[in-house]
Design a protein around this motif. Structure first.
Motif, PDB file in Angstrom:
ATOM      1  N   ASP A 267       0.789  -1.224   0.000  1.00  0.00           N
ATOM      2  CA  ASP A 267       0.000   0.000   0.000  1.00  0.00           C
ATOM      3  C   ASP A 267       0.829   1.287   0.000  1.00  0.00           C
ATOM      4  O   ASP A 267       0.324   2.349   0.337  1.00  0.00           O
ATOM      5  N   VAL A 268       2.089   1.196  -0.404  1.00  0.00           N
ATOM      6  CA  VAL A 268       2.857   2.397  -0.719  1.00  0.00           C
ATOM      7  C   VAL A 268       3.096   2.499  -2.222  1.00  0.00           C
ATOM      8  O   VAL A 268       3.782   3.408  -2.685  1.00  0.00           O
ATOM      9  N   VAL A 269       2.524   1.549  -2.982  1.00  0.00           N
ATOM     10  CA  VAL A 269       2.642   1.521  -4.435  1.00  0.00           C
ATOM     11  C   VAL A 269       1.313   1.954  -5.034  1.00  0.00           C
ATOM     12  O   VAL A 269       0.266   1.373  -4.723  1.00  0.00           O
ATOM     13  N   ALA A 270       1.331   2.962  -5.891  1.00  0.00           N
ATOM     14  CA  ALA A 270       0.104   3.439  -6.520  1.00  0.00           C
ATOM     15  C   ALA A 270      -0.430   2.398  -7.497  1.00  0.00           C
ATOM     16  O   ALA A 270       0.312   1.834  -8.300  1.00  0.00           O
ATOM     17  N   THR A 271      -1.738   2.142  -7.410  1.00  0.00           N
ATOM     18  CA  THR A 271      -2.405   1.172  -8.275  1.00  0.00           C
ATOM     19  C   THR A 271      -3.630   1.830  -8.905  1.00  0.00           C
ATOM     20  O   THR A 271      -4.513   2.315  -8.202  1.00  0.00           O
ATOM     21  N   LYS A 272      -3.671   1.844 -10.206  1.00  0.00           N
ATOM     22  CA  LYS A 272      -4.740   2.518 -10.934  1.00  0.00           C
ATOM     23  C   LYS A 272      -6.108   1.964 -10.544  1.00  0.00           C
ATOM     24  O   LYS A 272      -6.347   0.756 -10.600  1.00  0.00           O
ATOM     25  N   GLY A 273      -6.991   2.854 -10.115  1.00  0.00           N
ATOM     26  CA  GLY A 273      -8.357   2.469  -9.782  1.00  0.00           C
ATOM     27  C   GLY A 273      -8.518   1.721  -8.486  1.00  0.00           C
ATOM     28  O   GLY A 273      -9.627   1.296  -8.151  1.00  0.00           O
ATOM     29  N   LEU A 274      -7.443   1.567  -7.723  1.00  0.00           N
ATOM     30  CA  LEU A 274      -7.480   0.800  -6.478  1.00  0.00           C
ATOM     31  C   LEU A 274      -6.899   1.659  -5.353  1.00  0.00           C
ATOM     32  O   LEU A 274      -5.767   2.137  -5.448  1.00  0.00           O
ATOM     33  N   ARG A 275      -7.675   1.845  -4.320  1.00  0.00           N
ATOM     34  CA  ARG A 275      -7.299   2.746  -3.235  1.00  0.00           C
ATOM     35  C   ARG A 275      -5.873   2.501  -2.738  1.00  0.00           C
ATOM     36  O   ARG A 275      -5.477   1.362  -2.491  1.00  0.00           O
ATOM     37  N   THR A 276      -5.130   3.574  -2.599  1.00  0.00           N
ATOM     38  CA  THR A 276      -3.737   3.541  -2.145  1.00  0.00           C
ATOM     39  C   THR A 276      -3.589   4.593  -1.058  1.00  0.00           C
ATOM     40  O   THR A 276      -3.651   5.790  -1.337  1.00  0.00           O
ATOM     41  N   THR A 277      -3.384   4.173   0.188  1.00  0.00           N
ATOM     42  CA  THR A 277      -3.444   5.113   1.311  1.00  0.00           C
ATOM     43  C   THR A 277      -2.081   5.513   1.860  1.00  0.00           C
ATOM     44  O   THR A 277      -1.983   6.496   2.586  1.00  0.00           O
ATOM     45  N   TYR A 278      -1.010   4.739   1.582  1.00  0.00           N
ATOM     46  CA  TYR A 278       0.301   4.961   2.193  1.00  0.00           C
ATOM     47  C   TYR A 278       0.216   4.889   3.726  1.00  0.00           C
ATOM     48  O   TYR A 278       1.098   5.367   4.432  1.00  0.00           O
ATOM     49  N   GLY A 279      -0.862   4.312   4.233  1.00  0.00           N
ATOM     50  CA  GLY A 279      -1.082   4.235   5.677  1.00  0.00           C
ATOM     51  C   GLY A 279      -1.355   5.576   6.318  1.00  0.00           C
ATOM     52  O   GLY A 279      -1.348   5.693   7.539  1.00  0.00           O
ATOM     53  N   SER A 280      -1.639   6.601   5.526  1.00  0.00           N
ATOM     54  CA  SER A 280      -1.787   7.964   6.036  1.00  0.00           C
ATOM     55  C   SER A 280      -3.222   8.456   5.928  1.00  0.00           C
ATOM     56  O   SER A 280      -3.866   8.286   4.881  1.00  0.00           O
ATOM     57  N   PRO A 281      -3.737   9.102   6.975  1.00  0.00           N
ATOM     58  CA  PRO A 281      -5.073   9.699   6.893  1.00  0.00           C
ATOM     59  C   PRO A 281      -5.189  10.740   5.777  1.00  0.00           C
ATOM     60  O   PRO A 281      -6.285  11.004   5.294  1.00  0.00           O
ATOM     61  N   LEU A 282      -4.063  11.284   5.362  1.00  0.00           N
ATOM     62  CA  LEU A 282      -4.074  12.268   4.276  1.00  0.00           C
ATOM     63  C   LEU A 282      -4.483  11.649   2.949  1.00  0.00           C
ATOM     64  O   LEU A 282      -4.903  12.361   2.030  1.00  0.00           O
ATOM     65  N   HIS A 283      -4.347  10.329   2.855  1.00  0.00           N
ATOM     66  CA  HIS A 283      -4.675   9.635   1.597  1.00  0.00           C
ATOM     67  C   HIS A 283      -5.686   8.514   1.826  1.00  0.00           C
ATOM     68  O   HIS A 283      -5.723   7.556   1.048  1.00  0.00           O
ATOM     69  N   ALA A 284      -6.488   8.656   2.831  1.00  0.00           N
ATOM     70  CA  ALA A 284      -7.415   7.578   3.202  1.00  0.00           C
ATOM     71  C   ALA A 284      -8.349   7.193   2.074  1.00  0.00           C
ATOM     72  O   ALA A 284      -8.764   6.024   1.975  1.00  0.00           O
ATOM     73  N   ASP A 285      -8.673   8.130   1.203  1.00  0.00           N
ATOM     74  CA  ASP A 285      -9.617   7.860   0.107  1.00  0.00           C
ATOM     75  C   ASP A 285      -8.985   8.054  -1.263  1.00  0.00           C
ATOM     76  O   ASP A 285      -9.693   8.210  -2.264  1.00  0.00           O
TER      77      ASP A 285
ATOM     78  N   VAL B  25      -7.520   7.352  -4.764  1.00  0.00           N
ATOM     79  CA  VAL B  25      -7.576   6.327  -5.802  1.00  0.00           C
ATOM     80  C   VAL B  25      -6.739   6.819  -6.982  1.00  0.00           C
ATOM     81  O   VAL B  25      -7.146   7.746  -7.700  1.00  0.00           O
ATOM     82  N   PRO B  26      -5.566   6.257  -7.206  1.00  0.00           N
ATOM     83  CA  PRO B  26      -4.676   6.737  -8.272  1.00  0.00           C
ATOM     84  C   PRO B  26      -5.276   6.561  -9.663  1.00  0.00           C
ATOM     85  O   PRO B  26      -6.068   5.645  -9.916  1.00  0.00           O
ATOM     86  N   GLU B  27      -4.845   7.419 -10.557  1.00  0.00           N
ATOM     87  CA  GLU B  27      -5.271   7.341 -11.955  1.00  0.00           C
ATOM     88  C   GLU B  27      -4.287   6.550 -12.799  1.00  0.00           C
ATOM     89  O   GLU B  27      -4.557   6.288 -13.976  1.00  0.00           O
ATOM     90  N   ALA B  28      -3.137   6.181 -12.224  1.00  0.00           N
ATOM     91  CA  ALA B  28      -2.134   5.408 -12.966  1.00  0.00           C
ATOM     92  C   ALA B  28      -1.381   4.508 -12.012  1.00  0.00           C
ATOM     93  O   ALA B  28      -1.293   4.770 -10.810  1.00  0.00           O
ATOM     94  N   ASP B  29      -0.824   3.438 -12.549  1.00  0.00           N
ATOM     95  CA  ASP B  29       0.004   2.524 -11.772  1.00  0.00           C
ATOM     96  C   ASP B  29       1.409   3.071 -11.619  1.00  0.00           C
ATOM     97  O   ASP B  29       1.953   3.700 -12.543  1.00  0.00           O
ATOM     98  N   ASP B  30       2.034   2.827 -10.458  1.00  0.00           N
ATOM     99  CA  ASP B  30       3.479   2.962 -10.360  1.00  0.00           C
ATOM    100  C   ASP B  30       4.131   1.898 -11.237  1.00  0.00           C
ATOM    101  O   ASP B  30       3.489   0.913 -11.645  1.00  0.00           O
ATOM    102  N   LEU B  31       5.417   2.065 -11.487  1.00  0.00           N
ATOM    103  CA  LEU B  31       6.103   1.217 -12.458  1.00  0.00           C
ATOM    104  C   LEU B  31       6.013  -0.265 -12.126  1.00  0.00           C
ATOM    105  O   LEU B  31       5.695  -1.080 -13.002  1.00  0.00           O
ATOM    106  N   ILE B  32       6.289  -0.646 -10.871  1.00  0.00           N
ATOM    107  CA  ILE B  32       6.289  -2.089 -10.589  1.00  0.00           C
ATOM    108  C   ILE B  32       4.883  -2.664 -10.678  1.00  0.00           C
ATOM    109  O   ILE B  32       4.695  -3.822 -11.083  1.00  0.00           O
ATOM    110  N   ALA B  33       3.860  -1.886 -10.324  1.00  0.00           N
ATOM    111  CA  ALA B  33       2.484  -2.360 -10.478  1.00  0.00           C
ATOM    112  C   ALA B  33       2.167  -2.557 -11.953  1.00  0.00           C
ATOM    113  O   ALA B  33       1.512  -3.541 -12.344  1.00  0.00           O
ATOM    114  N   ALA B  34       2.610  -1.629 -12.794  1.00  0.00           N
ATOM    115  CA  ALA B  34       2.381  -1.758 -14.236  1.00  0.00           C
ATOM    116  C   ALA B  34       3.063  -3.010 -14.783  1.00  0.00           C
ATOM    117  O   ALA B  34       2.505  -3.709 -15.645  1.00  0.00           O
ATOM    118  N   ARG B  35       4.266  -3.314 -14.285  1.00  0.00           N
ATOM    119  CA  ARG B  35       4.964  -4.517 -14.760  1.00  0.00           C
ATOM    120  C   ARG B  35       4.238  -5.789 -14.326  1.00  0.00           C
ATOM    121  O   ARG B  35       4.196  -6.773 -15.071  1.00  0.00           O
TER     122      ARG B  35
END
Length: 469
Positions: free
Chosen positions: A77-95, A97-107
């Motif tokens: 949950d520190v890797v951005a995933t397109k269309g799938l909630r990514t919080t980084y464990g932080s209340p600042l990002h509790a909701d 939802v990235p618009e694109a995958d980080d590189l390893i998620a894309a791979r």
């Protein structure tokens, strides 16, 4: 046969031959998750079953895209995933939802993985205990009153509980190695640059953090590494990948391993850990290798100085807004704020000395690798501790002066970006797991995985299923 219990390599082979369909595999894993995950909280942001089964059906109808085709995966949950909630464990990002995958998620997606959810992590990945105010705490499958480690704690717990076949993790200060040790699985920190970072922010200065694979066997790690590794043209200092899964069957007779123990007493280690780790290394001796105790090549305090200067400076300038914005500051945990505040005091002289120290350590390590094929240290200084702790305040009677000092034993590897496999060492008298770091020179990833593969065939500690199963 229990679909969730087989290795990822075997699972991929059976799916490729149509012995098992992606739907059958998805159903098996979703059933296991429904039964086991509520007591562990390893997988978070789980997607609706109907959507996942529809994607599995689509995978069954489509041409095979790669080794992960149709496999259920949960991404850290520190890797951005397109269309799938990514919080980084932080209340600042509790909701968020990235618009694109980080590189390893894309791979991973490119080779056919189906993302079922995320794996839990500490807030901002800081600390080796996976709890945060958004998702709660992850528990250890071998004792749910204990931590699964971190920051890849959700990944390690999910692997041990057979909730996923393989898992990604990231490692700055042991985050692929400490949770692997705590959960009786393998975690591999690759040579820095082998698994590239995203082309966002600084891509030159931070050479202490990397993504990497976790699994229940080195074979699975090798296959997964082939997917994650390889240069990315938008980031510098990349390294070419190898066919790691075809390089595993290597005779280790005559190999030499240097045992560093507790670094000549510099690292406090709880009772039983060194004995268990040295006993695990005797397996290599049974296989024809030599294990020799060696003296610490550099003072541990110098390595710690270098590490804390570099780590805090990187955090300070990458996350400075969390300190300076009052609303963000109020929603950020004290340990992260401490990293930023400390990092902002670092001078250019501090940074130069830190770089000079790690340069000397790199040279000293290279000289050791003229004599040894690999070096070894315990993967952790403490046994898995109670989940209601934030972090251990003392280790073997020695007070810890920061939230991460108790993890100091991992920094010799991280500081100079060496490849390192945390191998399960078995269980202590307390029935809790532990692991050993086996590491080699830059670029020796295939060698370290091959040594781990020989060890795994002789031990297979992950086959000892946790009580939650």
């Amino acid at each position: 046969m229990d679909i969730c219990a087989v290795s990822a390599a075997e699972l991929s082979r059976r799916m490729a031959s149509a012995t098992w369909t992606a739907r059958a595999v998805m159903e098996a894993y979703l059933d296991r998750i429904a039964t086991v995950n509520p007591g562990l909280n390893a997988i978070i942001s789980l997607r609706p079953a109907a959507d996942l089964l529809a994607e599995a059906d689509a995978a069954d109808r489509s041409p095979r895209r790669g080794w992960l085709h149709g496999m259920p995966l949960a991404v850290k949950d520190v890797v951005a995933t397109k269309g799938l909630r990514t919080t980084y464990g932080s209340p600042l990002h509790a909701d968020f939802v990235p618009e694109a995958d980080d590189l390893i998620a894309a791979r991973m997606r490119a080779t056919g993985a189906i993302f079922i959810g995320k794996t839990n992590t500490p807030e901002w990945g800081h600390g080796s205990h996976s709890y945060n105010p958004v998702q709660g705490v992850t528990r250890n499958p071998y004792d749910p009153t204990r931590t699964a480690g971190g920051s890849s704690g959700g990944a390690a717990a999910a692997l041990a509980a057979r909730l996923v076949p393989v898992a990604d993790g990231s490692d700055t200060m042991g985050s692929l190695r400490n949770p692997a040790a705590f959960c009786n699985v393998y975690g591999f920190r690759p040579t820095w640059g082998l698994v590239p970072q995203d082309a966002v922010g600084d891509t030159f200065i931070n050479t202490i953090t990397t993504d990497g694979p976790m699994a229940r066997s080195p074979e699975d790690i090798a296959h997964f590494l082939e997917i994650l590794a390889g240069p990315y043209p938008e980031t510098p200092l990349g390294r070419a990948a190898e066919a790691y899964s075809s390089l595993l069957d290597t005779d280790i007779k005559g190999k030499r391993i240097g045992w560093l123990g507790d670094w000549d007493g510099a690292y406090p280690v709880e009772d039983g850990i060194q004995y268990l780790c040295r006993t695990a290394l005797s397996v290599f001796e049974d296989l024809g290798a030599r294990v020799e105790p060696i003296q610490a090549p550099l003072p541990a305090e110098e390595l710690w100085e270098s590490w804390t200067v570099l780590r805090s400076a990187i955090n300070a300038h990458a996350k400075r807004d969390l300190l300076e914005d009052p609303e963000k500051r109020a929603l950020t945990k004290p340990e992260t704020l401490w990293e930023i505040e400390t990092g902002l005091t670092r001078t250019t002289a501090d940074l130069f000395r830190a770089s000079e120290i790690r340069s000397r350590w790199y040279a000293a390590a290279a000289r050791l690798f003229d004599r040894f094929d690999a070096l070894a240290l315990p993967s952790a200084q403490v046994w898995p501790f109670p989940t209601d702790w934030t972090w251990p305040r003392d280790v073997a009677g020695r007070q810890m002066d920061s939230y991460h000092r108790w993890m100091e034993i991992v920094i010799p590897v991280s500081l100079i970006g060496l490849p390192c496999l945390s191998i399960p060492a078995g269980f202590g008298a307390n029935s809790l797991p532990m692991g050993v770091q086996l590491f080699g020179p830059t670029g020796s990833d295939a060698r370290i995985l091959a040594m781990g593969h020989a060890y795994h065939r002789a031990t297979d500690w992950p086959s000892q299923r946790p009580p939650v199963l």
